[in-house]
Scaffold this motif. Structure first.
Motif, PDB file in Angstrom:
ATOM      1  N   GLU A  87     -83.753 -88.514  76.715  1.00 62.32           N
ATOM      2  CA  GLU A  87     -83.618 -89.333  75.510  1.00 62.32           C
ATOM      3  C   GLU A  87     -84.188 -90.738  75.656  1.00 62.32           C
ATOM      4  OE1 GLU A  87     -80.439 -89.906  71.951  1.00 62.32           O
ATOM      5  OE2 GLU A  87     -79.611 -89.875  73.977  1.00 62.32           O
TER       6      GLU A  87
ATOM      7  N   LEU B   9     -82.741 -90.619  65.480  1.00 61.72           N
ATOM      8  CA  LEU B   9     -81.996 -89.375  65.609  1.00 61.72           C
ATOM      9  C   LEU B   9     -82.157 -88.563  64.322  1.00 61.72           C
ATOM     10  CD1 LEU B   9     -78.594 -90.450  67.176  1.00 61.72           C
ATOM     11  CD2 LEU B   9     -80.105 -88.671  68.065  1.00 61.72           C
TER      12      LEU B   9
ATOM     13  N   TYR C  47     -88.467 -83.242  65.092  1.00 62.68           N
ATOM     14  CA  TYR C  47     -87.467 -83.763  66.008  1.00 62.68           C
ATOM     15  C   TYR C  47     -87.328 -82.803  67.184  1.00 62.68           C
ATOM     16  CZ  TYR C  47     -86.074 -86.368  61.821  1.00 62.68           C
ATOM     17  OH  TYR C  47     -86.065 -87.166  60.713  1.00 62.68           O
TER      18      TYR C  47
ATOM     19  N   ARG D  91     -84.389 -86.095  68.403  1.00 60.85           N
ATOM     20  CA  ARG D  91     -85.045 -87.347  68.005  1.00 60.85           C
ATOM     21  C   ARG D  91     -86.468 -87.053  67.568  1.00 60.85           C
ATOM     22  NH1 ARG D  91     -82.738 -92.382  68.721  1.00 60.85           N
ATOM     23  NH2 ARG D  91     -80.827 -92.330  69.937  1.00 60.85           N
TER      24      ARG D  91
END
Length: 113
Positions: free
Chosen positions: A56, A66, A48, A80
């Motif tokens: 984003e 997420l 992530y 993410r």
């Protein structure tokens, strides 16, 4: 579930081919750093990257989840999952790393480790 050693080694090799990263194990996962800024979290053999309003959108467009650190509470953090196609090129991966490091730098009080 913690990250596996094989996953950690393979991921660090790919990230390291793009940028000179370091890492620190934590809570069964790991934090990944560039120039002292933590830009990524490794957990459950997934990667992530840090996100904000600036970067984003491309993660959302790719349908990336997420980071959920407490599933029982649905607690998330602003990271993410990295899309599969980003891993295909060190150049592309480096650009995404840079964008996530910039998120940390923009954040008020972004801490360098």
């Amino acid at each position: 579930m913690p990250i596996t050693q094989a996953f950690l080694e393979a991921t660090l090799a790919k990230l390291g081919a793009a940028r000179p990263v370091t890492y620190r194990k934590m809570f069964g996962g790991a934090g990944v750093y560039l120039d002292g800024f933590m830009f990524a979290v490794l957990d459950d053999d997934r990667v992530y990257f840090k996100v904000d309003d600036v970067n984003e959108g491309r993660y959302v467009e790719a349908g990336m989840d997420l980071f959920v650190y407490d599933p029982s509470k649905g607690a998330t953090m602003p990271y993410r999952e990295v899309p599969n196609n980003v891993w295909e090129s060190s150049e592309t991966l480096g650009e995404w790393i840079d964008a996530s490091v910039e998120v940390v730098k923009r954040k008020k009080g972004g801490k360098k480790r």
